[in-house]
Design a protein around this motif. Structure first.
Motif, PDB file in Angstrom:
ATOM      1  N   TYR A   3       0.855  -1.198   0.000  1.00 27.28           N
ATOM      2  CA  TYR A   3       0.000   0.000   0.000  1.00 27.28           C
ATOM      3  C   TYR A   3       0.884   1.240   0.000  1.00 27.28           C
ATOM      4  CZ  TYR A   3      -3.618  -3.373   1.154  1.00 27.28           C
ATOM      5  OH  TYR A   3      -4.470  -4.438   1.120  1.00 27.28           O
ATOM      6  N   ASN A   4       0.292   2.386  -0.295  1.00 26.93           N
ATOM      7  CA  ASN A   4       1.077   3.632  -0.427  1.00 26.93           C
ATOM      8  C   ASN A   4       1.941   3.935   0.802  1.00 26.93           C
ATOM      9  OD1 ASN A   4      -1.243   4.172   1.064  1.00 26.93           O
ATOM     10  ND2 ASN A   4      -1.807   6.041  -0.051  1.00 26.93           N
ATOM     11  N   TRP A   5       1.396   3.693   1.998  1.00 31.12           N
ATOM     12  CA  TRP A   5       2.135   4.023   3.228  1.00 31.12           C
ATOM     13  C   TRP A   5       3.323   3.079   3.476  1.00 31.12           C
ATOM     14  CZ3 TRP A   5       2.178   0.209   7.005  1.00 31.12           C
ATOM     15  CH2 TRP A   5       1.161  -0.766   6.922  1.00 31.12           C
ATOM     16  N   ALA A 161      -4.688  -0.222   6.662  1.00 37.60           N
ATOM     17  CA  ALA A 161      -4.070   1.026   7.118  1.00 37.60           C
ATOM     18  C   ALA A 161      -2.814   0.740   7.950  1.00 37.60           C
ATOM     19  CB  ALA A 161      -5.079   1.819   7.941  1.00 37.60           C
ATOM     20  N   THR A 201      -5.844   7.312   4.336  1.00 35.58           N
ATOM     21  CA  THR A 201      -4.817   6.264   4.339  1.00 35.58           C
ATOM     22  C   THR A 201      -4.395   5.925   5.773  1.00 35.58           C
ATOM     23  OG1 THR A 201      -3.994   6.869   2.147  1.00 35.58           O
ATOM     24  CG2 THR A 201      -2.473   5.701   3.593  1.00 35.58           C
ATOM     25  N   GLN A 252      -4.545   4.419  -3.131  1.00 34.30           N
ATOM     26  CA  GLN A 252      -3.849   3.881  -1.962  1.00 34.30           C
ATOM     27  C   GLN A 252      -2.872   2.745  -2.314  1.00 34.30           C
ATOM     28  OE1 GLN A 252      -7.422   3.255   0.366  1.00 34.30           O
ATOM     29  NE2 GLN A 252      -6.955   5.008   1.677  1.00 34.30           N
TER      30      GLN A 252
END
Length: 363
Positions: A3-5, A161, A201, A252
């Motif tokens: 995921y983006n994070w 998340a 996010t 995301q």
């Protein structure tokens, strides 16, 4: 799949705006035009327009999450909290009171920098009446915070998340970014789009993240424009929820977010066009009452006002004798007589015939 994070460049969002410069210009033009129209309104007309937009936002931000609130109760709560009708009763639905308080808080203090306390206060308002969840604090459960759909045992995970133990740190960085970006990102919609995606996010609360995230998007727009927004972002999102969730899901997966920016700009523009129609409708409504106020009895006034409360998109399904009886608390014979009178005075126009006859306001 990451995921983006989880990527090395988090949260260094990259995007191009070449394909939406015309839309951003259109937004700026329409913003100026709406301000000009409102300057010609009386204080009561301005208040009516603002309240109708707040009611739409309150109802639709809840509907996106599958909660359906009474429009009448939300309207009453907002008017009472504004001090316009202090005698109106407090709704038994605590969700109504909470979301009405949130709508007013967002608008009243939009210039203030974002803080952890503001976010906790918003969460406490929004979660009024909720049981069994952490309220007014970051989530702290050890299990993953996941967005899932599907039957038990066949769930599809759409997003996961950051873990709870990193939320405090992530939110500290987000709040610092949000306050600094007011100076570094000059285009209101771009800042709002990134703020919403960034917050969603992190997903810092146990529940209510979507609604708080849309409140943050609105705060970002208001700050960058120098005044409260005059449209309902949630109404525009709710009209095509699947498109919203799909755009968020794609965004995301990467920190290159051009597609998300494009989606968000179009959504805000749709909201603005809808608001223009709402404001124009407010003006028509005032002229309508000036023209017909001496022709309507109390029952008719009550029904007409109830229909006009639905805004420019009209009273769903139109008015008929059965609905009239219910709203005006009267007999069928009186309702039929009142409706005939309203058509004769060109207040209503009739559509269809026989038992399927319905009525719309002739604005």
């Amino acid at each position: 799949m990451k995921y983006n994070w989880q990527l090395k460049d988090w949260p260094n969002f990259q995007y191009e705006t070449d394909g939406i410069e015309d839309l951003l210009y259109d937004f700026a033009q329409r913003t100026g035009r709406i301000s000009g129209v409102l300057d010609g309104f009386s204080e009561s007309e301005k208040s009516d327009a603002m309240i109708n937009l707040m009611v739409s936002e309150a109802i639709k931000t809840s509907e996106i999450e599958g909660e359906y609130l009474s429009r009448k109760d939300v309207m009453s709560s907002i008017r009472r909290n504004l001090g316009l009708n202090p005698q109106l009763p407090v709704s038994k639905d605590k969700r109504v009171e909470g979301v009405a308080e949130l709508m007013l808080a967002i608008r009243k203090h939009f210039k203030a920098p974002l803080t952890k306390k503001i976010l906790f206060d918003w969460h406490i308002m929004l979660m009024k009446g909720s049981k069994g969840i952490q309220i007014g604090q970051w989530r702290s459960h050890e299990e993953p915070m996941q967005i899932v759909s599907g039957a038990i045992g066949r769930e599809i995970v759409h997003f996961e998340a950051p873990p709870s133990n990193s939320v405090s740190s992530e939110m500290g960085k987000f709040i610092a970014w949000f306050n600094e970006s007011q100076n570094s990102i000059k285009k209101p919609i771009i800042r709002s789009a990134i703020a919403h995606l960034y917050f969603e996010t992190i997903h810092p609360f146990e529940d209510g993240n979507g609604r708080i995230g849309r409140a943050i998007a609105e705060k970002a727009l208001s700050q960058s424009m120098g005044r409260t927004v005059l449209f309902s972002l949630s109404k525009s999102i709710e009209s095509n929820k699947n498109k919203y969730y799909d755009a968020l899901k794609v965004a995301q997966r990467s920190n290159e977010i051009t597609d998300w920016i494009n989606y968000f700009v179009k959504t805000v523009l749709d909201a603005q066009i809808d608001a223009e129609q709402e404001i124009e409708f407010t003006l028509k409504k005032t002229k309508f009452f000036d023209k017909h106020k001496n022709e309507l009895n109390e029952r008719q006034q009550k029904v007409v006002r109830r229909m006009l409360d639905e805004g420019h998109q009209g009273f769903e399904g139109g008015m008929n004798a059965r609905k009239y009886v219910s709203i005006a608390s009267t007999s069928k014979a009186t309702a039929t007589r009142d409706l005939k009178d309203l058509v004769a005075n060109r207040v209503f126009k009739s559509i269809g015939g026989g038992r399927s006859t319905r009525y719309e306001i002739d604005l």
